[in-house]
Design a protein around this motif. Sequence first.
Motif, PDB file in Angstrom:
ATOM      1  N   ARG A   1       0.824  -1.198   0.000  1.00  0.00           N
ATOM      2  CA  ARG A   1       0.000   0.000   0.000  1.00  0.00           C
ATOM      3  C   ARG A   1       0.857   1.247   0.000  1.00  0.00           C
ATOM      4  N   THR A   2       0.387   2.288  -0.696  1.00  0.00           N
ATOM      5  CA  THR A   2       1.016   3.598  -0.607  1.00  0.00           C
ATOM      6  C   THR A   2       0.486   4.295   0.641  1.00  0.00           C
ATOM      7  N   PRO A   3       1.231   5.240   1.203  1.00  0.00           N
ATOM      8  CA  PRO A   3       0.782   5.908   2.424  1.00  0.00           C
ATOM      9  C   PRO A   3      -0.568   6.606   2.226  1.00  0.00           C
ATOM     10  N   VAL A   4      -1.405   6.508   3.233  1.00  0.00           N
ATOM     11  CA  VAL A   4      -2.701   7.177   3.245  1.00  0.00           C
ATOM     12  C   VAL A   4      -2.558   8.487   3.998  1.00  0.00           C
ATOM     13  N   GLU A   5      -2.971   9.585   3.383  1.00  0.00           N
ATOM     14  CA  GLU A   5      -2.854  10.887   4.031  1.00  0.00           C
ATOM     15  C   GLU A   5      -4.068  11.156   4.913  1.00  0.00           C
ATOM     16  N   THR A   6      -3.806  11.553   6.144  1.00  0.00           N
ATOM     17  CA  THR A   6      -4.863  11.923   7.083  1.00  0.00           C
ATOM     18  C   THR A   6      -4.421  13.176   7.825  1.00  0.00           C
ATOM     19  N   GLY A   7      -5.320  13.702   8.651  1.00  0.00           N
ATOM     20  CA  GLY A   7      -4.923  14.725   9.593  1.00  0.00           C
ATOM     21  C   GLY A   7      -4.142  14.087  10.736  1.00  0.00           C
ATOM     22  N   ALA A   8      -3.607  14.910  11.615  1.00  0.00           N
ATOM     23  CA  ALA A   8      -2.893  14.410  12.789  1.00  0.00           C
ATOM     24  C   ALA A   8      -3.902  14.109  13.906  1.00  0.00           C
ATOM     25  N   PRO A   9      -3.588  13.164  14.790  1.00  0.00           N
ATOM     26  CA  PRO A   9      -4.533  12.802  15.856  1.00  0.00           C
ATOM     27  C   PRO A   9      -4.476  13.700  17.089  1.00  0.00           C
ATOM     28  N   VAL A  10      -3.645  14.745  17.044  1.00  0.00           N
ATOM     29  CA  VAL A  10      -3.470  15.622  18.204  1.00  0.00           C
ATOM     30  C   VAL A  10      -3.279  17.055  17.721  1.00  0.00           C
ATOM     31  N   SER A  11      -3.307  17.978  18.669  1.00  0.00           N
ATOM     32  CA  SER A  11      -2.954  19.370  18.390  1.00  0.00           C
ATOM     33  C   SER A  11      -1.888  19.794  19.382  1.00  0.00           C
ATOM     34  N   GLY A  12      -1.196  20.887  19.076  1.00  0.00           N
ATOM     35  CA  GLY A  12      -0.106  21.328  19.937  1.00  0.00           C
ATOM     36  C   GLY A  12       1.208  20.685  19.542  1.00  0.00           C
ATOM     37  N   ARG A  13       2.206  20.803  20.420  1.00  0.00           N
ATOM     38  CA  ARG A  13       3.548  20.313  20.124  1.00  0.00           C
ATOM     39  C   ARG A  13       3.743  18.920  20.721  1.00  0.00           C
ATOM     40  N   TRP A  14       4.195  17.979  19.875  1.00  0.00           N
ATOM     41  CA  TRP A  14       4.409  16.591  20.272  1.00  0.00           C
ATOM     42  C   TRP A  14       5.737  16.099  19.721  1.00  0.00           C
ATOM     43  N   THR A  15       6.237  14.993  20.272  1.00  0.00           N
ATOM     44  CA  THR A  15       7.478  14.375  19.816  1.00  0.00           C
ATOM     45  C   THR A  15       7.221  12.908  19.497  1.00  0.00           C
ATOM     46  N   ALA A  16       7.809  12.443  18.393  1.00  0.00           N
ATOM     47  CA  ALA A  16       7.585  11.070  17.933  1.00  0.00           C
ATOM     48  C   ALA A  16       8.531  10.091  18.613  1.00  0.00           C
ATOM     49  N   LEU A  17       8.020   8.869  18.773  1.00  0.00           N
ATOM     50  CA  LEU A  17       8.797   7.766  19.328  1.00  0.00           C
ATOM     51  C   LEU A  17       8.325   6.497  18.633  1.00  0.00           C
ATOM     52  N   ASN A  18       9.222   5.549  18.431  1.00  0.00           N
ATOM     53  CA  ASN A  18       8.859   4.300  17.730  1.00  0.00           C
ATOM     54  C   ASN A  18       8.163   4.614  16.403  1.00  0.00           C
ATOM     55  N   SER A  19       8.827   5.387  15.589  1.00  0.00           N
ATOM     56  CA  SER A  19       8.225   5.882  14.352  1.00  0.00           C
ATOM     57  C   SER A  19       8.593   5.003  13.160  1.00  0.00           C
ATOM     58  N   PRO A  20       7.646   4.801  12.222  1.00  0.00           N
ATOM     59  CA  PRO A  20       7.960   4.065  10.994  1.00  0.00           C
ATOM     60  C   PRO A  20       8.873   4.848  10.060  1.00  0.00           C
ATOM     61  N   ALA A  21       9.066   6.136  10.332  1.00  0.00           N
ATOM     62  CA  ALA A  21      10.039   6.897   9.546  1.00  0.00           C
ATOM     63  C   ALA A  21      11.460   6.509   9.915  1.00  0.00           C
ATOM     64  N   THR A  22      11.640   5.897  11.078  1.00  0.00           N
ATOM     65  CA  THR A  22      12.962   5.489  11.553  1.00  0.00           C
ATOM     66  C   THR A  22      13.236   4.022  11.279  1.00  0.00           C
ATOM     67  N   LYS A  23      12.210   3.168  11.494  1.00  0.00           N
ATOM     68  CA  LYS A  23      12.366   1.745  11.175  1.00  0.00           C
ATOM     69  C   LYS A  23      10.995   1.119  10.961  1.00  0.00           C
ATOM     70  N   VAL A  24      10.985   0.034  10.176  1.00  0.00           N
ATOM     71  CA  VAL A  24       9.764  -0.742   9.926  1.00  0.00           C
ATOM     72  C   VAL A  24      10.101  -2.217  10.127  1.00  0.00           C
ATOM     73  N   PRO A  25       9.337  -2.949  10.959  1.00  0.00           N
ATOM     74  CA  PRO A  25       8.177  -2.483  11.732  1.00  0.00           C
ATOM     75  C   PRO A  25       8.591  -1.578  12.884  1.00  0.00           C
ATOM     76  N   SER A  26       7.808  -0.562  13.108  1.00  0.00           N
ATOM     77  CA  SER A  26       8.212   0.498  14.029  1.00  0.00           C
ATOM     78  C   SER A  26       8.301   0.031  15.473  1.00  0.00           C
ATOM     79  N   HIS A  27       7.479  -0.966  15.857  1.00  0.00           N
ATOM     80  CA  HIS A  27       7.484  -1.472  17.227  1.00  0.00           C
ATOM     81  C   HIS A  27       8.171  -2.837  17.320  1.00  0.00           C
ATOM     82  N   GLY A  28       8.856  -3.227  16.254  1.00  0.00           N
ATOM     83  CA  GLY A  28       9.630  -4.463  16.270  1.00  0.00           C
ATOM     84  C   GLY A  28       8.895  -5.684  15.778  1.00  0.00           C
TER      85      GLY A  28
END
Length: 280
Positions: free
Chosen positions: A65-92
């Motif tokens: 599948r190609t990535p599906v574009e959506t809105g973000a699930p939060v507002s304000g400032r957040w930091t990513a952890l266990n991200s698929p941009a860093t590794k896949v599968p993101s949680h191992g």
Amino acid sequence: MSIRKLTAILARCCLLLVIVLVLGMIFAGWEPPPWLLFPPAVFVAAVLLIQGRRTAAALTGTTARTPVETGAPVSGRWTALNSPATKVPSHGIHSYGQTYAIDILAAPDPDPRPPFAMLWPLVRGNSHYPAFGAPVLAVADATVVQVLNGRRDHLTRTSLPALAWMMLIESPLRESAGPSWIVGNHVVLDLGDGTYAMYAHLKQGSVTVAAGDRVRAGQRIAACGNTGNSTESHVHFQLMDGPDLDTARGIPFTWRGVGVPANGESFTPEPEATPAERLD
């Protein structure tokens, strides 16, 4: 019942049997015969290996599948952890449709989150973490298909002893009890076109929608909590190809105006347009 669903249930039963036998050996002096202990353990390992290989093959095949574009699930400032941009599968692992899942932590500036403790304090209350109680938003116009709202928010697992307890004891027990004990309070949305969004670890009693409801992009549907297999208050978000966590496979996502933040990357989403603004 599909073969994949049946296999997942059998694997959980085998895992529970292994846990009971191991605890009996440690605390009650049991001496189970090898034929009783090793076959269920091998079955669990084989299921994880086969499912992982099949999912990995699908990711690199022509049906990926190609990535599906959506809105973000939060507002304000957040930091990513266990991200698929860093590794896949993101949680191992690929199970529970979390191949492309992401965890995000509220990150106001300055960040008041206490540091990880080696020994003390063993646990902390959730009020020490700015993510706790933060609004969780619908990422698209969607239909609610699944809700769990009654699990309690536990204390943090942000010390070395508490983390060891979680990894060695708590997590296997939750795994043997089923997906809902892993993800805690959660909401699943049907976005259409075979895509489902799942939000995990939500605050007890905070879900404001019910199965069958229609929601709008940007609508508050719950609050961030610390339920399920979670070390501290955070939002776990993923897209998947079905609502059943036992059989779903992950789908890559991208958030409008944000993309996919990498591990340690902070981001501030743009607010979603209101229905009136969309018509302008």
